[in-house]
Design a protein around this motif. Structure first.
Motif, PDB file in Angstrom:
ATOM      1  N   TRP A  89      -7.456   6.517   0.247  1.00  0.00           N
ATOM      2  CA  TRP A  89      -7.649   7.833   0.862  1.00  0.00           C
ATOM      3  C   TRP A  89      -6.776   8.839   0.118  1.00  0.00           C
ATOM      4  O   TRP A  89      -5.594   8.606  -0.119  1.00  0.00           O
ATOM      5  N   VAL A  90      -7.379   9.973  -0.198  1.00  0.00           N
ATOM      6  CA  VAL A  90      -6.645  11.083  -0.796  1.00  0.00           C
ATOM      7  C   VAL A  90      -6.699  12.217   0.205  1.00  0.00           C
ATOM      8  O   VAL A  90      -7.723  12.896   0.334  1.00  0.00           O
TER       9      VAL A  90
ATOM     10  N   GLY B 118      -6.994  15.469   2.111  1.00  0.00           N
ATOM     11  CA  GLY B 118      -7.422  16.813   1.751  1.00  0.00           C
ATOM     12  C   GLY B 118      -8.139  16.925   0.430  1.00  0.00           C
ATOM     13  O   GLY B 118      -8.301  18.031  -0.098  1.00  0.00           O
ATOM     14  N   GLN B 119      -8.595  15.833  -0.134  1.00  0.00           N
ATOM     15  CA  GLN B 119      -9.212  15.822  -1.464  1.00  0.00           C
ATOM     16  C   GLN B 119     -10.388  16.790  -1.579  1.00  0.00           C
ATOM     17  O   GLN B 119     -10.596  17.391  -2.633  1.00  0.00           O
ATOM     18  N   ASN B 120     -11.147  16.979  -0.542  1.00  0.00           N
ATOM     19  CA  ASN B 120     -12.377  17.767  -0.654  1.00  0.00           C
ATOM     20  C   ASN B 120     -12.283  19.142   0.010  1.00  0.00           C
ATOM     21  O   ASN B 120     -13.297  19.740   0.348  1.00  0.00           O
ATOM     22  N   ARG B 121     -11.108  19.654   0.141  1.00  0.00           N
ATOM     23  CA  ARG B 121     -10.935  20.980   0.737  1.00  0.00           C
ATOM     24  C   ARG B 121     -11.395  22.043  -0.208  1.00  0.00           C
ATOM     25  O   ARG B 121     -11.273  21.998  -1.379  1.00  0.00           O
TER      26      ARG B 121
ATOM     27  N   LEU C 287       0.833  -1.208   0.000  1.00  0.00           N
ATOM     28  CA  LEU C 287       0.000   0.000   0.000  1.00  0.00           C
ATOM     29  C   LEU C 287       0.865   1.254   0.000  1.00  0.00           C
ATOM     30  O   LEU C 287       1.930   1.281   0.605  1.00  0.00           O
ATOM     31  N   ARG C 288       0.369   2.288  -0.653  1.00  0.00           N
ATOM     32  CA  ARG C 288       1.033   3.588  -0.658  1.00  0.00           C
ATOM     33  C   ARG C 288       0.110   4.664  -0.063  1.00  0.00           C
ATOM     34  O   ARG C 288       0.439   5.834  -0.076  1.00  0.00           O
TER      35      ARG C 288
END
Length: 190
Positions: free
Chosen positions: A184-185, A187-190, A112-113
């Motif tokens: 998981w990304v 801060g994706q939805n900031r 995993l990364r």
């Protein structure tokens, strides 16, 4: 041998439950909460079994049986008192089997990364739910072990810790060996 002739006994109507050694404890007692949460994890594992591969299903079937063993272990505190029977305890061999099965499944996964979000497929989502319930059971067991005059065996604590690891790896495995993992990304939805 377990024999259940009557499902209701009325003995818990005043808010207590019986332990394997005959003690009665309040239903909010941390020991009762711990084995109750192990039972809840077992139910979530049963739900996951409805949609996994035969290989993972066989592993989960063994785990469900182990979780009843763990519940029996927690239900009978090791107080040093002589009992009329040998209490069932989790043993190192059960932990070792779980580790082998983690390694077997994980050997087919890419590293995993990023953290994995619960989901991807119904089977993986159910396994993630079981994992989070197992983690709650672990927190309760650790709290119980830290209390004065309470014990939880080292193999029992190891088992519940490895179980959540197994459920995480199994969730990735049933997600097309990680190809359908939702990452998981930050801060994706900031």
């Amino acid at each position: 041998m377990v024999k259940l002739n009557r499902i209701y006994t009325r003995t818990g109507d005043k808010g207590t439950t019986g332990l394997g050694d005959g003690q009665r404890r309040p239903k909010y007692d941390v020991r009762v909460a711990a084995f109750g949460t192990v039972d809840e994890a077992n139910a979530a594992v049963g739900l996951a079994r409805l949609s996994v591969t035969p290989q993972v299903d066989a592993m989960l079937a063994r785990i469900q049986n182990d979780l009843f063993d763990l519940g029996a272990d927690l239900c009978t505190p090791d107080t040093g008192a002589k009992l009329e029977y040998e209490p069932l305890r989790i043993i190192d061999a059960q932990v070792e089997r779980l580790e082998r099965e983690i390694d077997e499944l994980n050997g087919e996964l890419k590293p995993l990364r990023s953290f994995v979000l619960p989901g991807g497929s119904p089977a993986a989502a159910h396994l993630h739910l079981a994992r989070t319930i197992a983690r709650r059971a672990e927190r309760l067991m650790v709290e119980l072990a830290a209390r004065e005059n309470e014990t939880v065996s080292a193999p029992a604590l190891k088992y519940i810790n490895r179980l959540s690891d197994f459920l995480f790896v199994a969730s990735r495995y049933v997600n097309d060996k990680g190809a359908k993992d939702v990452l998981w990304v930050p801060g994706q939805n900031r």
